[in-house]
Enzyme design. Structure first.
Site, PDB file in Angstrom:
ATOM      1  N   GLU A  31       0.845  -1.207   0.000  1.00  5.82           N
ATOM      2  CA  GLU A  31       0.000   0.000   0.000  1.00  5.82           C
ATOM      3  C   GLU A  31       0.873   1.247   0.000  1.00  5.82           C
ATOM      4  OE1 GLU A  31      -3.936  -0.529   2.413  1.00  5.82           O
ATOM      5  OE2 GLU A  31      -2.258  -1.340   3.597  1.00  5.82           O
ATOM      6  N   TYR A  63     -14.570  26.625  -0.443  1.00  3.51           N
ATOM      7  CA  TYR A  63     -14.453  25.172  -0.549  1.00  3.51           C
ATOM      8  C   TYR A  63     -13.456  24.729  -1.604  1.00  3.51           C
ATOM      9  CZ  TYR A  63     -18.585  26.348  -3.383  1.00  3.51           C
ATOM     10  OH  TYR A  63     -19.481  26.938  -4.226  1.00  3.51           O
ATOM     11  N   GLU A  83      -7.954   6.204  10.491  1.00  2.00           N
ATOM     12  CA  GLU A  83      -8.290   7.033  11.645  1.00  2.00           C
ATOM     13  C   GLU A  83      -7.324   8.208  11.769  1.00  2.00           C
ATOM     14  OE1 GLU A  83      -9.831   2.876  12.545  1.00  2.00           O
ATOM     15  OE2 GLU A  83      -8.094   3.740  11.523  1.00  2.00           O
ATOM     16  N   LYS A 108     -11.784   4.147   1.572  1.00  4.73           N
ATOM     17  CA  LYS A 108     -10.657   3.412   0.991  1.00  4.73           C
ATOM     18  C   LYS A 108     -11.224   2.227   0.204  1.00  4.73           C
ATOM     19  CE  LYS A 108      -6.233   1.430   2.449  1.00  4.73           C
ATOM     20  NZ  LYS A 108      -5.402   1.130   3.647  1.00  4.73           N
TER      21      LYS A 108
END
Length: 128
Positions: A31, A63, A83, A108
């Site tokens: 990854e 934004y 997290e 993900k």
């Protein structure tokens, strides 16, 4: 109508959903080496009354600029866990003037799970 999110707030929200960026986050070496796309949703609790009255972008969260800062985090320094990534993204949101509370979801969809699935995500809520 008011909410109990905080004083002065009318329950107004600005949402940025489906922001995609390529990052190298994850626990596994592949990854970190190969990377993958992550998708970010950010919902910000703000008082939009000043911007509504002035019609000036300086009185609200821009934004477009926020999206660029969030992408910098996703494409930046790798972390192991969603997290941790969500926490960093929430910090960026809370640094915006006028943001009292941020709900951030990090998706993900390419997580290394050996089963068929649609998405993996972590959602956090942080307040000032």
């Amino acid at each position: 109508m008011t909410t109990d999110i905080g004083t002065d707030l009318r329950g107004d929200r600005i949402a940025l959903r489906g922001l995609r960026a390529y990052g190298y986050h994850g626990v596994f070496a592949e990854e970190r080496r190969d990377g993958q796309y992550f998708t970010v949703d950010a919902v910000l609790d703000v008082d939009t009354a000043p911007a509504a009255a002035s019609d000036d972008v300086a009185d609200t969260v821009h934004y477009g600029e926020l999206a660029s800062r969030l992408v910098e985090v996703v494409t930046g320094e790798p972390v192991n866990l969603l997290e941790r990534l969500a926490e960093r993204l929430a910090g960026v949101c809370l640094a915006e003037r006028g943001v009292r509370r941020a709900q951030v979801t990090v998706h993900k969809p390419g997580a290394p799970i050996p089963h068929e699935f649609d998405d993996v995500s972590v959602t956090i809520v942080r307040s000032r």
